[in-house]
Design a protein around this motif. Structure first.
Motif, PDB file in Angstrom:
ATOM      1  N   GLU A 102       0.830  -1.211   0.000  1.00 43.68           N
ATOM      2  CA  GLU A 102       0.000   0.000   0.000  1.00 43.68           C
ATOM      3  C   GLU A 102       0.863   1.259   0.000  1.00 43.68           C
ATOM      4  OE1 GLU A 102      -3.507   0.368  -0.232  1.00 43.68           O
ATOM      5  OE2 GLU A 102      -3.116  -1.667  -0.948  1.00 43.68           O
ATOM      6  N   PHE A 103       1.935   1.236   0.766  1.00 48.73           N
ATOM      7  CA  PHE A 103       2.851   2.379   0.791  1.00 48.73           C
ATOM      8  C   PHE A 103       3.509   2.579  -0.568  1.00 48.73           C
ATOM      9  CE2 PHE A 103       7.244   3.852   1.136  1.00 48.73           C
ATOM     10  CZ  PHE A 103       7.076   5.084   1.741  1.00 48.73           C
ATOM     11  N   LEU A 104       4.101   1.517  -1.106  1.00 44.05           N
ATOM     12  CA  LEU A 104       4.820   1.621  -2.374  1.00 44.05           C
ATOM     13  C   LEU A 104       3.865   1.923  -3.523  1.00 44.05           C
ATOM     14  CD1 LEU A 104       7.480   1.386  -3.902  1.00 44.05           C
ATOM     15  CD2 LEU A 104       7.108  -1.085  -4.047  1.00 44.05           C
ATOM     16  N   GLY A 105       2.693   1.299  -3.506  1.00 44.55           N
ATOM     17  CA  GLY A 105       1.729   1.538  -4.572  1.00 44.55           C
ATOM     18  C   GLY A 105       1.268   2.985  -4.611  1.00 44.55           C
ATOM     19  N   THR A 106       0.978   3.562  -3.441  1.00 43.95           N
ATOM     20  CA  THR A 106       0.543   4.958  -3.397  1.00 43.95           C
ATOM     21  C   THR A 106       1.685   5.887  -3.793  1.00 43.95           C
ATOM     22  OG1 THR A 106      -0.904   4.318  -1.552  1.00 43.95           O
ATOM     23  CG2 THR A 106      -0.686   6.661  -2.016  1.00 43.95           C
ATOM     24  N   LEU A 107       2.893   5.564  -3.361  1.00 38.46           N
ATOM     25  CA  LEU A 107       4.073   6.354  -3.752  1.00 38.46           C
ATOM     26  C   LEU A 107       4.200   6.391  -5.273  1.00 38.46           C
ATOM     27  CD1 LEU A 107       7.641   6.075  -2.199  1.00 38.46           C
ATOM     28  CD2 LEU A 107       7.304   6.199  -4.657  1.00 38.46           C
ATOM     29  N   LEU A 108       4.114   5.229  -5.906  1.00 32.88           N
ATOM     30  CA  LEU A 108       4.277   5.158  -7.365  1.00 32.88           C
ATOM     31  C   LEU A 108       3.123   5.830  -8.089  1.00 32.88           C
ATOM     32  CD1 LEU A 108       5.618   1.502  -7.674  1.00 32.88           C
ATOM     33  CD2 LEU A 108       6.902   3.619  -8.017  1.00 32.88           C
ATOM     34  N   LEU A 109       1.912   5.706  -7.536  1.00 29.52           N
ATOM     35  CA  LEU A 109       0.763   6.365  -8.148  1.00 29.52           C
ATOM     36  C   LEU A 109       0.965   7.876  -8.176  1.00 29.52           C
ATOM     37  CD1 LEU A 109      -2.198   6.192  -9.225  1.00 29.52           C
ATOM     38  CD2 LEU A 109      -2.934   6.486  -6.862  1.00 29.52           C
TER      39      LEU A 109
ATOM     40  N   PHE B 169       3.870   9.606  -7.754  1.00 30.74           N
ATOM     41  CA  PHE B 169       5.045  10.014  -8.512  1.00 30.74           C
ATOM     42  C   PHE B 169       4.799   9.930 -10.019  1.00 30.74           C
ATOM     43  CE2 PHE B 169       9.036   9.091 -10.732  1.00 30.74           C
ATOM     44  CZ  PHE B 169       9.753  10.232 -10.409  1.00 30.74           C
ATOM     45  N   CYS B 170       4.227   8.832 -10.485  1.00 30.88           N
ATOM     46  CA  CYS B 170       4.053   8.632 -11.933  1.00 30.88           C
ATOM     47  C   CYS B 170       2.863   9.407 -12.491  1.00 30.88           C
ATOM     48  CB  CYS B 170       3.892   7.139 -12.235  1.00 30.88           C
ATOM     49  SG  CYS B 170       5.340   6.143 -11.857  1.00 30.88           S
ATOM     50  N   ALA B 171       1.709   9.312 -11.819  1.00 30.82           N
ATOM     51  CA  ALA B 171       0.501   9.930 -12.366  1.00 30.82           C
ATOM     52  C   ALA B 171       0.507  11.444 -12.176  1.00 30.82           C
ATOM     53  CB  ALA B 171      -0.738   9.303 -11.727  1.00 30.82           C
ATOM     54  N   VAL B 172       0.741  11.897 -10.934  1.00 33.07           N
ATOM     55  CA  VAL B 172       0.840  13.345 -10.719  1.00 33.07           C
ATOM     56  C   VAL B 172       2.066  13.881 -11.451  1.00 33.07           C
ATOM     57  CG1 VAL B 172       1.039  15.174  -8.994  1.00 33.07           C
ATOM     58  CG2 VAL B 172      -0.347  13.155  -8.505  1.00 33.07           C
TER      59      VAL B 172
ATOM     60  N   ILE C  70       2.764  11.103   0.584  1.00 33.81           N
ATOM     61  CA  ILE C  70       3.724  12.161   0.932  1.00 33.81           C
ATOM     62  C   ILE C  70       5.104  11.825   0.371  1.00 33.81           C
ATOM     63  CG2 ILE C  70       4.916  13.291   2.846  1.00 33.81           C
ATOM     64  CD1 ILE C  70       2.316  12.890   4.479  1.00 33.81           C
ATOM     65  N   ALA C  71       5.508  10.560   0.483  1.00 30.79           N
ATOM     66  CA  ALA C  71       6.818  10.159  -0.037  1.00 30.79           C
ATOM     67  C   ALA C  71       6.883  10.307  -1.551  1.00 30.79           C
ATOM     68  CB  ALA C  71       7.118   8.715   0.371  1.00 30.79           C
ATOM     69  N   GLY C  72       5.798   9.934  -2.245  1.00 32.53           N
ATOM     70  CA  GLY C  72       5.771  10.083  -3.695  1.00 32.53           C
ATOM     71  C   GLY C  72       5.848  11.530  -4.115  1.00 32.53           C
ATOM     72  N   ALA C  73       5.146  12.410  -3.392  1.00 26.16           N
ATOM     73  CA  ALA C  73       5.196  13.839  -3.699  1.00 26.16           C
ATOM     74  C   ALA C  73       6.578  14.416  -3.413  1.00 26.16           C
ATOM     75  CB  ALA C  73       4.130  14.580  -2.887  1.00 26.16           C
ATOM     76  N   ALA C  74       7.212  13.939  -2.335  1.00 24.90           N
ATOM     77  CA  ALA C  74       8.560  14.419  -2.012  1.00 24.90           C
ATOM     78  C   ALA C  74       9.548  14.042  -3.111  1.00 24.90           C
ATOM     79  CB  ALA C  74       9.013  13.839  -0.671  1.00 24.90           C
ATOM     80  N   LEU C  75       9.460  12.801  -3.584  1.00 26.54           N
ATOM     81  CA  LEU C  75      10.338  12.365  -4.666  1.00 26.54           C
ATOM     82  C   LEU C  75      10.082  13.178  -5.928  1.00 26.54           C
ATOM     83  CD1 LEU C  75      12.452  10.407  -5.794  1.00 26.54           C
ATOM     84  CD2 LEU C  75      10.583   8.780  -6.236  1.00 26.54           C
ATOM     85  N   LEU C  76       8.816  13.403  -6.235  1.00 25.33           N
ATOM     86  CA  LEU C  76       8.470  14.198  -7.414  1.00 25.33           C
ATOM     87  C   LEU C  76       8.969  15.626  -7.272  1.00 25.33           C
ATOM     88  CD1 LEU C  76       7.001  14.554 -10.098  1.00 25.33           C
ATOM     89  CD2 LEU C  76       4.886  14.941  -8.801  1.00 25.33           C
ATOM     90  N   PHE C  77       8.882  16.186  -6.079  1.00 24.17           N
ATOM     91  CA  PHE C  77       9.340  17.560  -5.840  1.00 24.17           C
ATOM     92  C   PHE C  77      10.843  17.676  -6.095  1.00 24.17           C
ATOM     93  CE2 PHE C  77      10.862  21.030  -3.139  1.00 24.17           C
ATOM     94  CZ  PHE C  77       9.989  22.051  -3.495  1.00 24.17           C
ATOM     95  N   VAL C  78      11.597  16.668  -5.640  1.00 19.73           N
ATOM     96  CA  VAL C  78      13.045  16.687  -5.855  1.00 19.73           C
ATOM     97  C   VAL C  78      13.357  16.636  -7.344  1.00 19.73           C
ATOM     98  CG1 VAL C  78      15.192  15.407  -5.511  1.00 19.73           C
ATOM     99  CG2 VAL C  78      13.591  15.677  -3.613  1.00 19.73           C
TER     100      VAL C  78
ATOM    101  N   PHE D 203       1.885  22.491  -8.486  1.00 23.17           N
ATOM    102  CA  PHE D 203       2.532  21.206  -8.238  1.00 23.17           C
ATOM    103  C   PHE D 203       1.545  20.032  -8.249  1.00 23.17           C
ATOM    104  CE2 PHE D 203       4.891  18.108  -5.458  1.00 23.17           C
ATOM    105  CZ  PHE D 203       5.902  17.873  -6.367  1.00 23.17           C
ATOM    106  N   GLY D 204       0.645  19.995  -9.223  1.00 28.81           N
ATOM    107  CA  GLY D 204      -0.275  18.874  -9.354  1.00 28.81           C
ATOM    108  C   GLY D 204      -1.322  18.797  -8.270  1.00 28.81           C
TER     109      GLY D 204
END
Length: 247
Positions: free
Chosen positions: A10-17, A19-22, A91-99, A113-114
């Protein structure tokens, strides 16, 4: 171990969703347009359901988890843990995308920022009431399809990815110009934290409306698909995955 595995999915799936979709909207929206962004959301969800569906159910969305809870397919304690993993992943996915976005010269990463929005932050200037109703209706569609194709379970088989992904893409096409199409509180929270400003003041709507839509979808699904189902605990996803491997 099964508990940790499901929560990790659930954590990794939401992160990837996120990062990739937004990320498609933030990094490539200028090039792929509304249709391309909607396809990115739908296709990544299809891929995630195929990858994680038999393990955790691939909810990757607090509204979906609430729908499963209201439908009697998930234990309350499991739902709370799923929510924690999903919000952390968003939050982790958004942080990675922000970087990543910060490394692109000239790319505006503040205020938008999406993130989702209404009024002046909507492409069509939709009102707060219109935004709330749109988010409820679009989330209703998504969660209803998830509940219908999961056939009384809290997990999704690989074949369920196509209708779920299609529903998500269609909802993005409709809702993109209206609010940015949240349908997912975890997807909204992460980008809003990094956008700041009005994105945070309007965040309440994109936390509340999808949850209302998910709960209503569960009530409607009980009327259209009245089949009893035992609530799933965190010990069950691993058994579902093992059963899927034997088929």
């Amino acid at each position: 171990m099964a508990n940790r595995t499901a929560l990790t999915c659930e954590f990794l799936g939401t992160l990837l969703l996120v990062f990739c979709a937004v990320g498609a909207a933030v990094l490539a929206g200028e090039y792929i347009g509304t249709l391309g962004t909607a396809l990115a959301f739908g296709l990544v969800l299809l891929a995630l359901v195929s990858s994680f569906g038999a393990v955790s159910g691939c909810h990757v969305n607090p509204a979906v988890t609430l729908g499963m809870l209201c439908a009697g397919r998930l234990e309350p304690r499991t739902a709370v843990r799923y929510w924690a993993a999903q919000f952390a992943g968003g939050i982790a996915g958004a942080a990675l995308l922000f970087v990543v976005a910060s490394q692109v010269p000239g790319l505006k990463v503040k205020e938008t920022f999406g993130s989702n929005g209404y009024g002046g932050r909507s492409a069509v200037g939709i009102s707060v009431l219109g935004a709330f109703l749109a988010e409820v209706a679009l989330t209703f569609l998504l969660v209803f399809v998830v509940l219908a194709v999961s056939r009384g379970r809290a997990t999704l088989a690989g074949s369920a990815g196509l209708p779920v992904g299609m529903a998500f893409a269609v909802a993005q096409l409709v809702g993109g110009p209206l609010t940015g199409a949240s349908m997912n509180p975890a997807r909204s929270l992460g980008p809003a934290l990094f956008a700041g400003g009005a994105a945070l003041t309007q965040l309440w709507l994109f936390l509340a409306a999808p949850l209302v839509g998910g709960a209503l979808a569960a009530l409607a699904q009980r009327l259209t698909h009245p089949a009893p189902a035992a609530p799933m605990s965190l010990a069950e996803p691993e058994a579902s995955a093992a059963a899927a491997r034997t088929r």
